[in-house]
Design a protein around this motif. Sequence first.
Motif, PDB file in Angstrom:
ATOM      1  N   GLU B 136       8.647 -30.387  -3.385  1.00 50.60           N
ATOM      2  CA  GLU B 136       9.347 -29.394  -4.208  1.00 50.60           C
ATOM      3  C   GLU B 136       9.426 -29.826  -5.656  1.00 50.60           C
ATOM      4  O   GLU B 136       9.323 -29.014  -6.562  1.00 50.60           O
ATOM      5  CB  GLU B 136      10.760 -29.174  -3.664  1.00 50.60           C
ATOM      6  N   ASP B 137       9.646 -31.127  -5.870  1.00 49.10           N
ATOM      7  CA  ASP B 137       9.764 -31.608  -7.254  1.00 49.10           C
ATOM      8  C   ASP B 137       9.488 -33.108  -7.299  1.00 49.10           C
ATOM      9  O   ASP B 137       9.819 -33.834  -6.364  1.00 49.10           O
ATOM     10  CB  ASP B 137      11.178 -31.314  -7.791  1.00 49.10           C
ATOM     11  N   ILE B 138       8.853 -33.532  -8.377  1.00 46.59           N
ATOM     12  CA  ILE B 138       8.666 -34.969  -8.594  1.00 46.59           C
ATOM     13  C   ILE B 138       9.400 -35.295  -9.892  1.00 46.59           C
ATOM     14  O   ILE B 138       8.962 -34.904 -10.972  1.00 46.59           O
ATOM     15  CB  ILE B 138       7.170 -35.343  -8.716  1.00 46.59           C
ATOM     16  N   ARG B 139      10.545 -35.941  -9.774  1.00 49.30           N
ATOM     17  CA  ARG B 139      11.339 -36.278 -10.960  1.00 49.30           C
ATOM     18  C   ARG B 139      11.126 -37.734 -11.317  1.00 49.30           C
ATOM     19  O   ARG B 139      10.410 -38.448 -10.615  1.00 49.30           O
ATOM     20  CB  ARG B 139      12.806 -35.999 -10.687  1.00 49.30           C
ATOM     21  N   VAL B 140      11.790 -38.144 -12.384  1.00 50.09           N
ATOM     22  CA  VAL B 140      11.585 -39.511 -12.857  1.00 50.09           C
ATOM     23  C   VAL B 140      12.174 -40.520 -11.866  1.00 50.09           C
ATOM     24  O   VAL B 140      11.611 -41.581 -11.641  1.00 50.09           O
ATOM     25  CB  VAL B 140      12.225 -39.685 -14.257  1.00 50.09           C
ATOM     26  N   ILE B 141      13.279 -40.173 -11.239  1.00 49.54           N
ATOM     27  CA  ILE B 141      13.949 -41.114 -10.338  1.00 49.54           C
ATOM     28  C   ILE B 141      13.604 -40.864  -8.865  1.00 49.54           C
ATOM     29  O   ILE B 141      13.499 -41.781  -8.080  1.00 49.54           O
ATOM     30  CB  ILE B 141      15.497 -41.024 -10.516  1.00 49.54           C
ATOM     31  N   SER B 142      13.440 -39.602  -8.511  1.00 46.51           N
ATOM     32  CA  SER B 142      13.245 -39.292  -7.091  1.00 46.51           C
ATOM     33  C   SER B 142      12.267 -38.141  -6.879  1.00 46.51           C
ATOM     34  O   SER B 142      11.969 -37.392  -7.807  1.00 46.51           O
ATOM     35  CB  SER B 142      14.591 -38.934  -6.451  1.00 46.51           C
ATOM     36  N   THR B 143      11.821 -38.023  -5.634  1.00 50.41           N
ATOM     37  CA  THR B 143      10.921 -36.923  -5.244  1.00 50.41           C
ATOM     38  C   THR B 143      11.627 -36.102  -4.171  1.00 50.41           C
ATOM     39  O   THR B 143      12.248 -36.665  -3.270  1.00 50.41           O
ATOM     40  CB  THR B 143       9.600 -37.495  -4.695  1.00 50.41           C
ATOM     41  N   THR B 144      11.540 -34.789  -4.310  1.00 46.78           N
ATOM     42  CA  THR B 144      12.216 -33.917  -3.344  1.00 46.78           C
ATOM     43  C   THR B 144      11.176 -33.238  -2.458  1.00 46.78           C
ATOM     44  O   THR B 144      10.188 -32.692  -2.947  1.00 46.78           O
ATOM     45  CB  THR B 144      13.036 -32.830  -4.077  1.00 46.78           C
ATOM     46  N   ILE B 145      11.434 -33.284  -1.160  1.00 43.45           N
ATOM     47  CA  ILE B 145      10.532 -32.663  -0.182  1.00 43.45           C
ATOM     48  C   ILE B 145      11.308 -31.647   0.645  1.00 43.45           C
ATOM     49  O   ILE B 145      12.437 -31.916   1.046  1.00 43.45           O
ATOM     50  CB  ILE B 145       9.912 -33.741   0.742  1.00 43.45           C
ATOM     51  N   ARG B 146      10.697 -30.486   0.866  1.00 43.67           N
ATOM     52  CA  ARG B 146      11.294 -29.492   1.764  1.00 43.67           C
ATOM     53  C   ARG B 146      10.572 -29.608   3.104  1.00 43.67           C
ATOM     54  O   ARG B 146       9.375 -29.379   3.186  1.00 43.67           O
ATOM     55  CB  ARG B 146      11.112 -28.079   1.189  1.00 43.67           C
ATOM     56  N   THR B 147      11.300 -30.023   4.129  1.00 41.94           N
ATOM     57  CA  THR B 147      10.651 -30.213   5.426  1.00 41.94           C
ATOM     58  C   THR B 147      10.309 -28.849   6.035  1.00 41.94           C
ATOM     59  O   THR B 147      10.802 -27.816   5.572  1.00 41.94           O
ATOM     60  CB  THR B 147      11.562 -30.987   6.408  1.00 41.94           C
ATOM     61  N   TYR B 148       9.478 -28.867   7.078  1.00 36.73           N
ATOM     62  CA  TYR B 148       9.032 -27.599   7.676  1.00 36.73           C
ATOM     63  C   TYR B 148      10.179 -26.835   8.336  1.00 36.73           C
ATOM     64  O   TYR B 148      10.099 -25.629   8.519  1.00 36.73           O
ATOM     65  CB  TYR B 148       7.912 -27.850   8.679  1.00 36.73           C
ATOM     66  N   ASP B 149      11.277 -27.567   8.663  1.00 33.51           N
ATOM     67  CA  ASP B 149      12.427 -26.837   9.213  1.00 33.51           C
ATOM     68  C   ASP B 149      13.450 -26.518   8.129  1.00 33.51           C
ATOM     69  O   ASP B 149      14.616 -26.227   8.422  1.00 33.51           O
ATOM     70  CB  ASP B 149      13.058 -27.588  10.399  1.00 33.51           C
ATOM     71  N   GLY B 150      13.023 -26.555   6.861  1.00 30.38           N
ATOM     72  CA  GLY B 150      13.832 -26.036   5.767  1.00 30.38           C
ATOM     73  C   GLY B 150      14.868 -26.987   5.198  1.00 30.38           C
ATOM     74  O   GLY B 150      15.764 -26.559   4.482  1.00 30.38           O
ATOM     75  N   ILE B 151      14.763 -28.277   5.503  1.00 27.68           N
ATOM     76  CA  ILE B 151      15.755 -29.225   4.992  1.00 27.68           C
ATOM     77  C   ILE B 151      15.213 -29.899   3.732  1.00 27.68           C
ATOM     78  O   ILE B 151      14.047 -30.291   3.685  1.00 27.68           O
ATOM     79  CB  ILE B 151      16.086 -30.286   6.067  1.00 27.68           C
ATOM     80  N   LYS B 152      16.094 -30.012   2.727  1.00 21.12           N
ATOM     81  CA  LYS B 152      15.688 -30.652   1.477  1.00 21.12           C
ATOM     82  C   LYS B 152      15.947 -32.162   1.592  1.00 21.12           C
ATOM     83  O   LYS B 152      17.050 -32.577   1.902  1.00 21.12           O
ATOM     84  CB  LYS B 152      16.517 -30.055   0.341  1.00 21.12           C
ATOM     85  N   VAL B 153      14.902 -32.939   1.382  1.00 19.48           N
ATOM     86  CA  VAL B 153      15.037 -34.398   1.500  1.00 19.48           C
ATOM     87  C   VAL B 153      14.705 -35.032   0.157  1.00 19.48           C
ATOM     88  O   VAL B 153      13.647 -34.767  -0.413  1.00 19.48           O
ATOM     89  CB  VAL B 153      14.093 -34.963   2.587  1.00 19.48           C
ATOM     90  N   ARG B 154      15.620 -35.866  -0.340  1.00 15.75           N
ATOM     91  CA  ARG B 154      15.383 -36.567  -1.607  1.00 15.75           C
ATOM     92  C   ARG B 154      15.004 -38.006  -1.283  1.00 15.75           C
ATOM     93  O   ARG B 154      15.739 -38.710  -0.585  1.00 15.75           O
ATOM     94  CB  ARG B 154      16.651 -36.525  -2.465  1.00 15.75           C
ATOM     95  N   ILE B 155      13.865 -38.419  -1.776  1.00 15.51           N
ATOM     96  CA  ILE B 155      13.418 -39.799  -1.506  1.00 15.51           C
ATOM     97  C   ILE B 155      13.298 -40.520  -2.845  1.00 15.51           C
ATOM     98  O   ILE B 155      12.624 -40.023  -3.757  1.00 15.51           O
ATOM     99  CB  ILE B 155      12.060 -39.819  -0.782  1.00 15.51           C
TER     100      ILE B 155
END
Lengths: 235, 275
Positions: B136-155
Amino acid sequence: MFGEYELNAEISDEDVNIVIEGRGKTKHYKRNAWGEEIEKIIHAEGGKMVICPVEPVNLPKEGVAQYLLIELEKPFIIEPKVSTSIFLRFPVEIGVFLVDRRDVERIDLFSKVRRKYTLYGPPEKGVICRWWRSGVYDEADKTEKFVEGIIKVDIENDYTEWVELRKIVFGAVQMKIFYGDYAYMHARMKITGKSIGEVSFIDYKPKKMKRAIDIYLAKGMKKFEKKFVMEWGFK
Amino acid sequence: MINLLSIFTSTIPGTNIQIISMIEFIVVLVVGVIIARIARLYIRRILKDKLPGETLIAVEKLFYYGIITIAFIVALPYIGISLGGLLMAGGLLGIVLGFASQTVVANLISGMFLLGEKPMKIGDEIGVEGVDGVVEDIRVISTTIRTYDGIKVRIPNEKVFNARIKNYSEHPVRRFEYVVGIRYADDAERAIEIIKQIAEEHPLILKEPSPLIFVEELADSSVNIRVKLWAPSAAWYGVKMELLWKIKVELEKAGIEIPFPQIVVWEGKKKDENN
């Protein structure tokens, strides 16, 4: 069947039946083509309906491919530093558009022909193409208008060796389609190496033919690429 | 009037900074933010059709934060902080902060490397750190992923950078496989022919790279046929879901069955029967 129609019309040709009818601004659109049916309700104050061939890369799923790969039934071998013209056949997809002064909207898309896709180039960076097999013809013979269109290809071998062509890849974004009794395109291929060539389209409307609606321009997309470079060979 | 002037020229308690200087500092910062926002808007309008989405976002961010940083540096002298002094103090402060914010700095640097190396872009389907989904987004500190079941995960980017990233969208095509077991009594060549026909008739099973279908194993209960097919990455999953059942149905129509696991038990003769 290809052409422009008012928003109250019934068109029948071979196994295709298209009806758009209704009083006032609400119209019912019905299409039956080779057993496949679709119905839509349209609210329109004016405008017209256009039925024409479109770039044959949209069925069964849009966005999968933007290229057409025509595999030649027999290899075509061309002498160095020579130009010639050949005729090939391409698959026909038919689009139905609503057109008014402000906008163009595609409301339907159908086809009689078999759909098959392939990859041109290596799996990591090749391009997905609609696949079609065609003979090589000296002139524009008659075709089944709902099955195949005719594409004239001006081939120029600018390379210093004989070159064998087994396939040609055309970019759908660059296509210029015209129609009359059948669909028609005119392309140019410049061979610059043993396995490199540039394929582009000539935007010249033949007499007694009409220009088909450009599906990419209808979607509001801009065309930046003027040619497709075949960099992964012709075999 | 005099009172107002004296208020502005008075200093903030506990500091040497005049209120007027602080107002000037804030005004410069606010102007900087406004200019940054306008610049971002114009960049978006001008480059929208000319750059791919993720590059456009990166350029927007570069200009936005760049202008704000410049405004901040320009504003600092108003509150009595000179750039030279700031650099000296920054050196010392850097050491202190460096220890205190090792993780943040590691994420920041990893983020910069990720933006430079580009192992993925916004909209790609990836698998990282055991999480599968769409970037969903690649930021300077973290990357955000939307899983296939609709959950937003910040790594955090440090983890992303060090992890094994699987990018499912990078290449235009993708292969999938099945293992189809048939009975020993069935004709494996006929089964292969039927599966080849199904692959040939499906529009999105690619002609090239061509399908690979062969007998892989003479297993305990079945003859196993390996089916390797290529499809466009954009349509891969749908095709995979659709085809296996079709193969099963077509094989059964041809009298070829997929067997259950079975064990043949031989029973020895009883002693009494021998006598």
